[in-house]
Design a protein around this motif. Structure first.
Motif, mmCIF file in Angstrom:
data_model
loop_
_atom_site.group_PDB
_atom_site.id
_atom_site.type_symbol
_atom_site.label_atom_id
_atom_site.label_comp_id
_atom_site.label_asym_id
_atom_site.label_seq_id
_atom_site.Cartn_x
_atom_site.Cartn_y
_atom_site.Cartn_z
ATOM 1 N N GLN A 155 0.368 -1.298 0.064
ATOM 2 C CA GLN A 155 0.127 0.044 -0.223
ATOM 3 C C GLN A 155 0.912 1.092 0.167
ATOM 4 O O GLN A 155 0.516 2.163 -0.781
ATOM 5 N N TYR A 156 2.073 0.928 0.508
ATOM 6 C CA TYR A 156 2.438 2.415 0.981
ATOM 7 C C TYR A 156 4.195 2.712 0.235
ATOM 8 O O TYR A 156 4.742 3.296 0.361
ATOM 9 N N GLY A 157 4.756 1.553 0.409
ATOM 10 C CA GLY A 157 5.852 1.024 -0.417
ATOM 11 C C GLY A 157 7.205 0.972 0.958
ATOM 12 O O GLY A 157 6.675 1.088 2.145
ATOM 13 N N PRO A 158 8.288 0.517 0.300
ATOM 14 C CA PRO A 158 9.327 -0.374 1.224
ATOM 15 C C PRO A 158 9.575 1.032 1.963
ATOM 16 O O PRO A 158 9.570 1.614 1.572
ATOM 17 N N MET A 159 10.341 0.236 3.091
ATOM 18 C CA MET A 159 11.565 1.314 4.569
ATOM 19 C C MET A 159 12.412 1.686 3.290
ATOM 20 O O MET A 159 13.121 0.926 2.269
ATOM 21 N N ARG A 160 13.147 2.566 3.976
ATOM 22 C CA ARG A 160 13.948 3.046 2.226
ATOM 23 C C ARG A 160 15.170 2.756 4.289
ATOM 24 O O ARG A 160 15.376 3.115 4.818
ATOM 25 N N THR A 161 16.552 2.281 2.630
ATOM 26 C CA THR A 161 17.624 2.234 3.600
ATOM 27 C C THR A 161 18.596 4.341 3.841
ATOM 28 O O THR A 161 18.850 3.455 2.618
ATOM 29 N N VAL A 162 18.492 4.522 4.677
ATOM 30 C CA VAL A 162 19.115 5.201 5.021
ATOM 31 C C VAL A 162 20.850 4.751 5.070
ATOM 32 O O VAL A 162 21.170 5.953 4.960
ATOM 33 N N LEU A 163 21.053 4.224 6.640
ATOM 34 C CA LEU A 163 22.396 4.011 6.776
ATOM 35 C C LEU A 163 22.451 2.404 6.607
ATOM 36 O O LEU A 163 21.683 2.077 7.086
ATOM 37 N N HIS A 164 24.014 2.261 6.539
ATOM 38 C CA HIS A 164 24.274 0.953 6.634
ATOM 39 C C HIS A 164 25.900 0.801 6.537
ATOM 40 O O HIS A 164 26.234 1.847 6.120
ATOM 41 N N HIS A 165 26.444 0.338 8.162
ATOM 42 C CA HIS A 165 27.189 -0.010 7.762
ATOM 43 C C HIS A 165 28.611 -0.571 6.910
ATOM 44 O O HIS A 165 29.748 0.069 6.969
ATOM 45 N N LYS A 166 27.630 -1.938 6.317
ATOM 46 C CA LYS A 166 28.773 -1.887 5.262
ATOM 47 C C LYS A 166 28.157 -1.623 3.800
ATOM 48 O O LYS A 166 28.581 -2.384 2.859
ATOM 49 N N ASP A 167 26.556 -2.299 3.894
ATOM 50 C CA ASP A 167 25.833 -2.408 2.893
ATOM 51 C C ASP A 167 25.664 -0.901 1.904
ATOM 52 O O ASP A 167 26.005 0.282 2.202
ATOM 53 N N ALA A 168 24.509 -1.142 0.833
ATOM 54 C CA ALA A 168 24.344 0.016 -0.176
ATOM 55 C C ALA A 168 23.337 0.474 0.417
ATOM 56 O O ALA A 168 22.490 -0.255 0.999
ATOM 57 N N THR A 169 22.490 1.734 0.542
ATOM 58 C CA THR A 169 22.072 2.614 0.985
ATOM 59 C C THR A 169 21.702 3.246 -0.438
ATOM 60 O O THR A 169 21.611 3.246 -1.174
ATOM 61 N N GLU A 170 19.990 3.280 0.293
ATOM 62 C CA GLU A 170 19.184 4.641 -1.296
ATOM 63 C C GLU A 170 19.592 6.232 -1.063
ATOM 64 O O GLU A 170 19.434 6.904 -1.904
ATOM 65 N N VAL A 171 20.720 5.959 -0.240
ATOM 66 C CA VAL A 171 20.935 7.988 -0.254
ATOM 67 C C VAL A 171 22.239 7.943 -0.483
ATOM 68 O O VAL A 171 23.278 6.857 -0.187
ATOM 69 N N PRO A 172 23.071 9.264 -0.856
ATOM 70 C CA PRO A 172 24.493 8.949 -1.673
ATOM 71 C C PRO A 172 25.407 8.853 0.000
ATOM 72 O O PRO A 172 25.462 9.248 1.146
ATOM 73 N N ARG A 173 26.546 8.416 0.029
ATOM 74 C CA ARG A 173 27.512 8.128 0.559
ATOM 75 C C ARG A 173 27.955 9.108 1.716
ATOM 76 O O ARG A 173 28.217 9.067 2.603
ATOM 77 N N GLU A 174 27.958 10.904 1.133
ATOM 78 C CA GLU A 174 28.097 12.024 1.257
ATOM 79 C C GLU A 174 27.378 12.849 2.004
ATOM 80 O O GLU A 174 27.511 13.172 2.850
#
Length: 139
Positions: free
Chosen positions: A16-35
């Protein structure tokens, strides 16, 4: 119990609303730029803590899982983050719908109980969530 209790499953809310967005992770890719990770970390940790589950060691947090309302530093909108910290593991996901984030928070708390990040005594893991966490609002 929390008044924003979701009555649907995570799968239904995600459809209905879409998935959670990965913002921070110590080693995996995220949906926001690393910078932007430092900026998001600052925004999330400076947000309004709505719920918390923690394991304390000598009075300090050894592990914390929090539901935080914060202002997205890029869009300026209110978002709800689930922030999980237990050295060396740190990650955060967020969503613009609180009900989705509430359910993700409860899933994270139960998931940590099922597969602990920290090495803990056996008695913590045999008597349920209330004895596993020193402080939790998940029942």
């Amino acid at each position: 119990m929390n008044p924003a209790l979701a009555v649907k499953s995570m799968d239904e809310l995600t459809v209905q609303y879409g998935p959670m967005r990965t913002v921070l992770h110590h080693k995996d890719a995220t949906e926001v730029p690393r910078e932007q990770h430092a900026t998001y970390t600052f925004a999330i940790l400076g947000g309004n803590k709505l719920r918390e589950s923690a394991i304390l060691s000598a009075g300090y947090h050894a592990l914390s899982i929090d539901l935080i309302e914060y202002i997205d530093p890029v869009t300026g909108t209110t978002r709800y983050a689930v922030h999980h910290w237990a050295f060396p593991v740190e990650w955060a996901t967020d969503h613009d719908m609180r009900a989705v984030a509430e359910l993700a928070y409860e899933d994270a708390v139960r998931g940590e109980f099922a597969r602990p990040t920290l090495r803990l005594s056996l008695e913590r893991s045999t008597r349920g969530l209330a004895s596993f966490y020193d402080r939790t609002d998940v029942i």
